[in-house]
Scaffold this active site. Structure first.
Site, PDB file in Angstrom:
ATOM      1  N   CYS A 204       0.143   3.754   2.735  1.00 36.48           N
ATOM      2  CA  CYS A 204       0.595   3.195   4.024  1.00 36.48           C
ATOM      3  C   CYS A 204       2.084   3.481   4.210  1.00 36.48           C
ATOM      4  CB  CYS A 204       0.365   1.688   4.076  1.00 36.48           C
ATOM      5  SG  CYS A 204      -1.367   1.189   3.971  1.00 36.48           S
TER       6      CYS A 204
ATOM      7  N   CYS B 231       0.836  -1.207   0.000  1.00 32.68           N
ATOM      8  CA  CYS B 231       0.000   0.000   0.000  1.00 32.68           C
ATOM      9  C   CYS B 231       0.872   1.259   0.000  1.00 32.68           C
ATOM     10  CB  CYS B 231      -0.908  -0.060   1.231  1.00 32.68           C
ATOM     11  SG  CYS B 231      -1.729   1.481   1.650  1.00 32.68           S
TER      12      CYS B 231
END
Length: 126
Positions: A34, A31
């Site tokens: 993230c 991600c």
């Protein structure tokens, strides 16, 4: 040296039970947002050594992600006195994360529990 704790289904409950204030970052290695949020989260952990900062890898811990209904990552959750007081998907900028931590610190947990209790005892539709 990481100041965050990796949370798993084995240590999650004990971590939340043993600590009054736990921030949880639900994330995954693939991600992009993230990975962008990770240094902001680490910095906040360093600046707030009295709080527990945990990370849940949603790929390695799908049961935890499912238990909390995580549908978008990163998602930040704050648990105070075993009550989830904040949950929001999306990577927060440093100033927003600092603000959220400050607001969560200032919560009157007796009032929060009272409010939850009132919501649970009030029948729907009345």
């Amino acid at each position: 040296m990481s100041t965050t704790v990796e949370l798993t289904k084995e240590n999650f409950d004990q971590t939340v039970l043993d600590n009054d204030f736990v921030l949880i970052d639900f994330w995954a290695t693939w991600c992009g947002p993230c990975r962008q949020f990770a240094p902001v989260y680490e910095q906040a952990a360093e600046e707030n050594p009295d709080l527990v900062f945990g990370k849940v890898d949603t790929e390695a811990q799908p049961e935890l992600a499912a238990a909390f209904g995580i549908q978008s990552i990163p998602t930040l959750m704050i648990v105070r006195d075993r009550v989830a007081v904040f949950a929001q998907p999306g990577a927060l900028p440093e100033s927003a994360l600092t603000d959220v931590i400050g607001q969560a610190r200032e919560l009157d947990m007796d009032e929060v529990r009272k409010s939850i209790e009132e919501q649970q005892t009030t029948p729907d539709g009345e």
